[in-house]
Design a protein around this motif. Structure first.
Motif, PDB file in Angstrom:
ATOM      1  N   VAL A 192      40.311  -2.031  -4.714  1.00  0.00           N
ATOM      2  CA  VAL A 192      38.884  -2.138  -5.012  1.00  0.00           C
ATOM      3  C   VAL A 192      38.322  -3.454  -4.476  1.00  0.00           C
ATOM      4  O   VAL A 192      37.280  -3.476  -3.824  1.00  0.00           O
ATOM      5  CB  VAL A 192      38.640  -2.042  -6.542  1.00  0.00           C
ATOM      6  CG1 VAL A 192      37.164  -2.200  -6.868  1.00  0.00           C
ATOM      7  CG2 VAL A 192      39.166  -0.722  -7.075  1.00  0.00           C
ATOM      8  N   TYR A 193      39.029  -4.552  -4.732  1.00  0.00           N
ATOM      9  CA  TYR A 193      38.529  -5.872  -4.340  1.00  0.00           C
ATOM     10  C   TYR A 193      38.574  -6.064  -2.830  1.00  0.00           C
ATOM     11  O   TYR A 193      37.608  -6.498  -2.221  1.00  0.00           O
ATOM     12  CB  TYR A 193      39.313  -6.980  -5.045  1.00  0.00           C
ATOM     13  CG  TYR A 193      38.617  -8.317  -5.002  1.00  0.00           C
ATOM     14  CD1 TYR A 193      37.644  -8.647  -5.946  1.00  0.00           C
ATOM     15  CD2 TYR A 193      38.902  -9.242  -4.004  1.00  0.00           C
ATOM     16  CE1 TYR A 193      36.982  -9.861  -5.904  1.00  0.00           C
ATOM     17  CE2 TYR A 193      38.246 -10.468  -3.962  1.00  0.00           C
ATOM     18  CZ  TYR A 193      37.289 -10.766  -4.905  1.00  0.00           C
ATOM     19  OH  TYR A 193      36.635 -11.969  -4.854  1.00  0.00           O
ATOM     20  N   PHE A 194      39.725  -5.764  -2.225  1.00  0.00           N
ATOM     21  CA  PHE A 194      39.869  -5.869  -0.768  1.00  0.00           C
ATOM     22  C   PHE A 194      39.857  -4.453  -0.198  1.00  0.00           C
ATOM     23  O   PHE A 194      40.901  -3.818  -0.061  1.00  0.00           O
ATOM     24  CB  PHE A 194      41.161  -6.600  -0.390  1.00  0.00           C
ATOM     25  CG  PHE A 194      41.180  -8.044  -0.801  1.00  0.00           C
ATOM     26  CD1 PHE A 194      40.308  -8.957  -0.233  1.00  0.00           C
ATOM     27  CD2 PHE A 194      42.074  -8.498  -1.754  1.00  0.00           C
ATOM     28  CE1 PHE A 194      40.319 -10.297  -0.611  1.00  0.00           C
ATOM     29  CE2 PHE A 194      42.094  -9.831  -2.134  1.00  0.00           C
ATOM     30  CZ  PHE A 194      41.208 -10.731  -1.558  1.00  0.00           C
ATOM     31  N   ALA A 195      38.652  -3.960   0.121  1.00  0.00           N
ATOM     32  CA  ALA A 195      38.498  -2.576   0.576  1.00  0.00           C
ATOM     33  C   ALA A 195      39.111  -2.356   1.966  1.00  0.00           C
ATOM     34  O   ALA A 195      39.619  -1.278   2.258  1.00  0.00           O
ATOM     35  CB  ALA A 195      37.022  -2.190   0.587  1.00  0.00           C
ATOM     36  N   ARG A 196      39.073  -3.380   2.813  1.00  0.00           N
ATOM     37  CA  ARG A 196      39.605  -3.239   4.166  1.00  0.00           C
ATOM     38  C   ARG A 196      41.130  -3.235   4.159  1.00  0.00           C
ATOM     39  O   ARG A 196      41.762  -4.109   3.560  1.00  0.00           O
ATOM     40  CB  ARG A 196      39.131  -4.398   5.050  1.00  0.00           C
ATOM     41  CG  ARG A 196      37.804  -4.117   5.727  1.00  0.00           C
ATOM     42  CD  ARG A 196      37.453  -5.233   6.669  1.00  0.00           C
ATOM     43  NE  ARG A 196      36.600  -6.198   5.989  1.00  0.00           N
ATOM     44  CZ  ARG A 196      36.450  -7.450   6.365  1.00  0.00           C
ATOM     45  NH1 ARG A 196      37.073  -7.920   7.412  1.00  0.00           N
ATOM     46  NH2 ARG A 196      35.655  -8.261   5.691  1.00  0.00           N
TER      47      ARG A 196
END
Length: 136
Positions: free
Chosen positions: A43-47
């Motif tokens: 969720v936080y780091f979508a990439r």
């Protein structure tokens, strides 16, 4: 040989830094769950590239899915924050298992990346860019 640094809850703590981002990282034995600022890493780091960066220290040390990570990160952008979390995980991993230090250090993950944004100079449009030249 270095001393193993673990707190009362069985966690190892380290601070990671990259650009303007600062990450506080705690690792403990677990199922490989990574939590950043109270949210899951997906969720936080979508990439996917940013998630790949965060997991690099575990790949190098052959410890994928063996540690739970809790991180709080402030400042900078997502790329800098991912680098800060990676730096913090590497430091904490070498504190938790001192035997892994050589492998993580050889990969260059314990070194704080010194590259930061260059400051703006007076008489210039940006750090190095000049104002447009006008002959008349």
């Amino acid at each position: 040989m270095r001393e193993r640094e673990v707190d009362a809850q069985g966690r190892s703590y380290a601070t990671g830094r990259r650009k303007d981002a600062v990450a506080r990282v705690w690792i403990k034995p677990g199922s490989g769950k990574i939590t950043v600022n109270g949210r899951d890493q997906e969720v936080y780091f979508a990439r996917p590239t940013l998630r790949l960066v965060i997991n690099q220290p575990f790949e190098v040390a052959d410890r994928s899915g063996q540690y739970d990570v809790i991180a709080t990160v402030k400042g900078g952008g997502l790329s800098g924050q991912a680098g800060a979390v990676k730096h913090g995980i590497s430091q904490a991993l070498s504190k938790f298992e001192p035997a892994l230090r050589s492998a993580v250090k050889a990969a260059g993950f314990l070194t704080r990346d010194p590259r930061v944004v260059e400051r703006k100079k007076y008489g210039k449009a940006k750090a190095r860019k000049s104002f447009q030249f006008s002959k008349r």
